[in-house]
Write an enzyme that holds these catalytic residues in place. Sequence first.
Site, short mmCIF file in Angstrom:
data_model
loop_
_atom_site.label_atom_id
_atom_site.label_comp_id
_atom_site.label_asym_id
_atom_site.label_seq_id
_atom_site.Cartn_x
_atom_site.Cartn_y
_atom_site.Cartn_z
N HIS A 1 0.86 -1.19 0.00
CA HIS A 1 0.00 0.00 0.00
C HIS A 1 0.89 1.23 0.00
O HIS A 1 1.28 1.73 1.06
CB HIS A 1 -0.93 -0.04 1.22
CG HIS A 1 -1.94 1.07 1.28
ND1 HIS A 1 -3.11 0.98 2.03
CD2 HIS A 1 -1.97 2.29 0.68
CE1 HIS A 1 -3.80 2.11 1.89
NE2 HIS A 1 -3.12 2.93 1.10
N HIS B 1 1.34 4.81 -2.41
CA HIS B 1 0.96 5.66 -3.55
C HIS B 1 2.24 6.32 -4.04
O HIS B 1 2.86 7.09 -3.29
CB HIS B 1 -0.05 6.72 -3.12
CG HIS B 1 -1.30 6.14 -2.53
ND1 HIS B 1 -2.45 5.93 -3.26
CD2 HIS B 1 -1.58 5.70 -1.27
CE1 HIS B 1 -3.38 5.39 -2.49
NE2 HIS B 1 -2.88 5.24 -1.27
N HIS C 1 -9.51 0.93 -1.20
CA HIS C 1 -9.45 1.59 0.11
C HIS C 1 -10.85 1.52 0.72
O HIS C 1 -11.84 1.87 0.05
CB HIS C 1 -9.08 3.07 -0.04
CG HIS C 1 -7.63 3.32 -0.32
ND1 HIS C 1 -6.95 2.76 -1.36
CD2 HIS C 1 -6.73 4.11 0.34
CE1 HIS C 1 -5.68 3.19 -1.34
NE2 HIS C 1 -5.52 4.01 -0.32
N GLU D 1 -11.09 3.41 6.10
CA GLU D 1 -10.06 4.34 6.59
C GLU D 1 -10.82 5.44 7.33
O GLU D 1 -10.78 5.52 8.55
CB GLU D 1 -9.24 4.90 5.43
CG GLU D 1 -8.17 5.92 5.86
CD GLU D 1 -7.45 6.58 4.67
OE1 GLU D 1 -7.97 6.53 3.54
OE2 GLU D 1 -6.38 7.19 4.90
N ASP E 1 1.79 3.98 2.79
CA ASP E 1 0.77 4.85 2.19
C ASP E 1 1.37 6.00 1.39
O ASP E 1 1.55 5.88 0.19
CB ASP E 1 -0.19 5.35 3.29
CG ASP E 1 -1.59 5.64 2.77
OD1 ASP E 1 -1.86 5.37 1.59
OD2 ASP E 1 -2.43 6.13 3.56
N ASP E 2 1.66 7.11 2.05
CA ASP E 2 2.22 8.30 1.40
C ASP E 2 3.40 8.80 2.24
O ASP E 2 3.30 9.83 2.91
CB ASP E 2 1.14 9.39 1.29
CG ASP E 2 -0.06 8.92 0.51
OD1 ASP E 2 0.02 8.88 -0.73
OD2 ASP E 2 -1.06 8.53 1.13
N1 HPA Z 1 -6.59 7.27 1.22
C1 HPA Z 1 -7.28 7.51 0.10
N2 HPA Z 1 -6.71 7.96 -1.00
C2 HPA Z 1 -5.42 8.18 -1.01
C3 HPA Z 1 -4.66 7.96 0.12
C4 HPA Z 1 -5.28 7.47 1.29
O1 HPA Z 1 -4.66 7.23 2.35
N3 HPA Z 1 -3.39 8.29 -0.21
C5 HPA Z 1 -3.39 8.68 -1.50
N4 HPA Z 1 -4.62 8.62 -1.98
ZN ZN Z 2 -3.72 4.78 0.54
#
Ligand code: HPA
Ligand code: ZN
Length: 346
Positions: free
Chosen positions: A28, A30, A208, A211, A289-290
């Site tokens: 996971h 991006h 996703h 969250e 994630d990011d």
């Molecule tokens: N959630 C949803 N979309 C996203 C995320 C995330 O954590 N990171 C980049 N796009």
């Molecule tokens: Zn994500």
Amino acid sequence: MAEQPTAHEPAATTDAAFLRALPKVELHLHIEGTLEPELMFALAQRNGVTLPWPDIAALRQAYAFVDLQSFLDVYYQGAAVLRHARDFYDLAWAYCERAAADGIAHTEIFVDPQTHTARGVSLDVVIDGLEGALADARSRWGITSAIIPCFLRHLSPEQAAQCYADCRRFGDRFVGFGLDSSERDHPPGAFAEVFAQLRADGYRAVAHAGEEGPAAYVREALEQLHVDRIDHGVRCLEDAALVRELAARAVPLTVCPLSNVRLGVVDRMSAHPLQRMLDAGLHVTINSDDPAYFGGYLGDNYAAVREAFALDRDSLSRLAANAIAASFADGARKAELTRALTSVTG
Ligand code: HPA
Ligand code: ZN
């Protein structure tokens, strides 16, 4: 007291070395979320793009996120500096350097095609750059990888279908498809048609869910999109029957601890439901994630949960093993990764 730091240091070093040596799999991530401020500004200059922040310090101040949307607003603006294949190469190469340093052996990266095609950047440009870096990382470090384009759920299902048609040209250069962006009020079921199509075409599916959105979205992603993995999924704990089902079916959840803290999904790391998820028998994996925006790459995420929950080596190994099992790598590569893991864990 004076002796305490010295007494603790060898153990901490050993734990850090163990974490580093674990062959890790990231599921996971991006790729646009690996854009570090320095590279963002360098690319802005190279491409003559004006950013809404005067300098790196101002950009970093914009990282005081309060929720997912406040992050996405910055993330999409930052992605505007990516224009040419070389930019996507530089982005992915910088990530691969971090991945190698972290001991990542296999990574499955998300990309948001619509973020780029909407700005007139063709998907060919995006993928040429990403694939170039991933191929070089494989040659240099043996890191294997896959690309998973994601549909932006704040856009329409028709736009997702158009994006899918564009992606279809790339055949098996993509392993599967995902669904990301603003989760609130964007239930996964709206995208059932395009997911049915891509699954019929032989692709894997992830989404996703859970969250910021409710546990019901996790169920919907399973039942209506028939996903192989749930990205995040932490809010599944609000539905005990769903938790039992996820555990019984061993549905992988790609949990992103530092992301959850930064976006206010949880108040602080010690309040993260990771331990409860493990105790419930859920198939949890750890991911970043990011990482450029959330304060840490994969190794930092493992270290953060190790510290918050005093995870022992068996627990850390289990998380790494879960990620191997949940990956879309072929059987031979999974067996190789498992052997590498066993050689570290004994
Ligand atoms: N959630 C949803 N979309 C996203 C995320 C995330 O954590 N990171 C980049 N796009
Ligand atoms: Zn994500």
